[in-house]
Design a protein around this motif. Structure first.
Motif, short mmCIF file in Angstrom:
data_model
loop_
_atom_site.label_atom_id
_atom_site.label_comp_id
_atom_site.label_asym_id
_atom_site.label_seq_id
_atom_site.Cartn_x
_atom_site.Cartn_y
_atom_site.Cartn_z
N ALA A 247 1.06 -6.68 3.06
CA ALA A 247 1.17 -7.87 2.37
C ALA A 247 -0.02 -8.36 1.73
O ALA A 247 -0.41 -8.80 0.85
CB ALA A 247 2.01 -9.02 3.35
N LYS A 248 -1.27 -8.49 2.62
CA LYS A 248 -2.70 -8.76 2.17
C LYS A 248 -3.10 -7.82 0.96
O LYS A 248 -3.44 -8.27 0.16
CB LYS A 248 -3.34 -8.71 3.39
CG LYS A 248 -3.20 -9.91 4.31
CD LYS A 248 -4.36 -9.99 5.31
CE LYS A 248 -4.35 -11.15 6.18
NZ LYS A 248 -5.36 -11.24 7.30
N SER A 249 -2.57 -6.46 1.17
CA SER A 249 -3.05 -5.51 -0.13
C SER A 249 -2.30 -6.09 -1.28
O SER A 249 -2.92 -5.89 -2.29
CB SER A 249 -2.89 -4.20 0.30
OG SER A 249 -1.54 -3.88 0.54
N TYR A 250 -1.10 -6.32 -1.17
CA TYR A 250 -0.25 -6.58 -2.54
C TYR A 250 -0.74 -8.13 -2.92
O TYR A 250 -1.04 -8.23 -4.10
CB TYR A 250 0.94 -6.94 -2.01
CG TYR A 250 2.13 -5.47 -2.06
CD1 TYR A 250 1.76 -4.64 -2.74
CD2 TYR A 250 2.78 -5.26 -0.78
CE1 TYR A 250 2.57 -3.41 -2.61
CE2 TYR A 250 3.37 -4.17 -0.61
CZ TYR A 250 3.35 -3.16 -1.57
OH TYR A 250 4.11 -2.02 -1.63
N GLN A 251 -1.27 -9.10 -2.15
CA GLN A 251 -1.78 -10.35 -2.45
C GLN A 251 -2.91 -10.12 -3.35
O GLN A 251 -3.42 -10.62 -4.39
CB GLN A 251 -1.69 -11.06 -1.22
CG GLN A 251 -2.41 -12.54 -1.95
CD GLN A 251 -2.39 -13.48 -0.56
OE1 GLN A 251 -2.91 -13.07 0.53
NE2 GLN A 251 -2.05 -14.88 -0.63
N GLU A 252 -3.97 -9.16 -2.88
CA GLU A 252 -5.34 -9.07 -3.13
C GLU A 252 -5.38 -8.27 -4.46
O GLU A 252 -6.22 -8.55 -5.43
CB GLU A 252 -6.29 -8.41 -2.04
CG GLU A 252 -6.48 -9.50 -0.70
CD GLU A 252 -7.21 -8.92 0.19
OE1 GLU A 252 -7.45 -7.69 0.21
OE2 GLU A 252 -7.43 -9.53 1.19
#
Length: 287
Positions: A247-252
């Protein structure tokens, strides 16, 4: 008065053939023809004939070489025997010394030098070899005696302890413990699938369903379904943490909204996380 001429005419000169010839002086055939010289008298100083000794000196005579070679042959034979017996500690040395003595006597008597020297050399070699073997045997015996363990001295128990009755107890029968069943051997394919599953979880933060599909896909690792299932069942992975990392990789990288990220995490065409794992990721997205 006329003088009568000789018959035949000619002059009155005498015939040369009958002329008086000079005569040699009269010599005595019995007279000595040479002066007598004393050969025993010493010659004058400085006129010594070449190759002769001075007056009164006798030529030196060297002792003749002995024609017999008995001692030399004996030295050679004994030397050969000593050389063959050289490794025997005492006998080889004795025979070698005998060969040396015979060779020395043969050289003193001027017998065959080659045989005597050969016997001398063989005797010396045999003597040295015999003493060497004797020293080696002594060293070996000493090393064996040093390595021998010391004898254990048993001390007798006191008379009082010997008089005590010895209590004997019957041995307790031990119940045999059943052996644990041997674990079935894990096939090599299963082990390889487990290793691959761990790498996908640690490096790519994939879900359990995503790892299984990657292991069994014909475009992926092409493991058997049984091997893939064994791998995901035995994989020690935190899928909540994997969902949060995704999820953090998609957000960043893609600046997606939380709802879009949740759909991507749970989609069967996406990451294939469970709804509970996706909710955990959205809840801790901003931590």
């Amino acid at each position: 008065m006329t003088t009568s001429e000789p018959l035949g005419g000619g002059s009155q000169q005498p015939d040369p053939a009958y002329a008086q010839q000079p005569t040699a002086p009269h010599t005595n055939p019995y007279a000595p023809t040479a002066q007598y010289t004393d050969t025993t008298a010493p010659p004058p100083y400085g006129q010594q004939p070449y190759g002769q000794l001075p007056y009164g000196q006798l030529p030196q005579q060297t002792p003749p070489r002995s024609t017999s070679a008995g001692l030399a042959i004996a030295a050679l034979i004994v030397g050969i025997v000593a050389f063959l017996m050289g490794l025997i500690p005492v006998a080889g040395a004795l025979v070698g010394i005998a060969a040396i003595v015979l060779a020395v006597l043969a050289l003193q008597k001027r017998q065959s030098k080659g045989l005597a020297v050969t016997g001398l050399i063989l005797g010396a070699v045999a003597t040295i070899a015999s003493f060497g073997s004797l020293v080696g045997i002594g060293a070996a015996v000493n090393s064996v005696s040093d390595d021998k363990p010391a004898a254990i001295v048993e001390t007798s128990a006191p008379a009082e302890e010997a008089a005590k009755p010895v209590e004997t107890t019957a041995p307790v029968a031990e119940t045999p413990v059943p052996a644990a069943p041997a674990a079935p051997a894990v096939p090599v394919e299963y082990q390889s699938a487990l290793i691959k599953a761990k790498s996908y979880s640690d490096l790519m933060h994939m879900s359990k369903a995503g790892i299984y599909d990657q292991l069994t896909s014909e475009y992926g690792e092409q493991f058997s379904p049984e091997a893939g299932q064994y791998a995901v069942d035995n994989l020690q992975a935190d899928y909540n943490a994997n969902a949060l990392a995704k999820a953090k990789s998609y957000q960043e990288t893609m600046s997606m909204s939380p709802e879009a990220i949740r759909d991507q995490l749970t989609s069967e065409y996406g990451e294939k996380f469970t709804p509970e794992e996706a909710d955990y990721a959205i809840l801790h997205l901003n931590d």
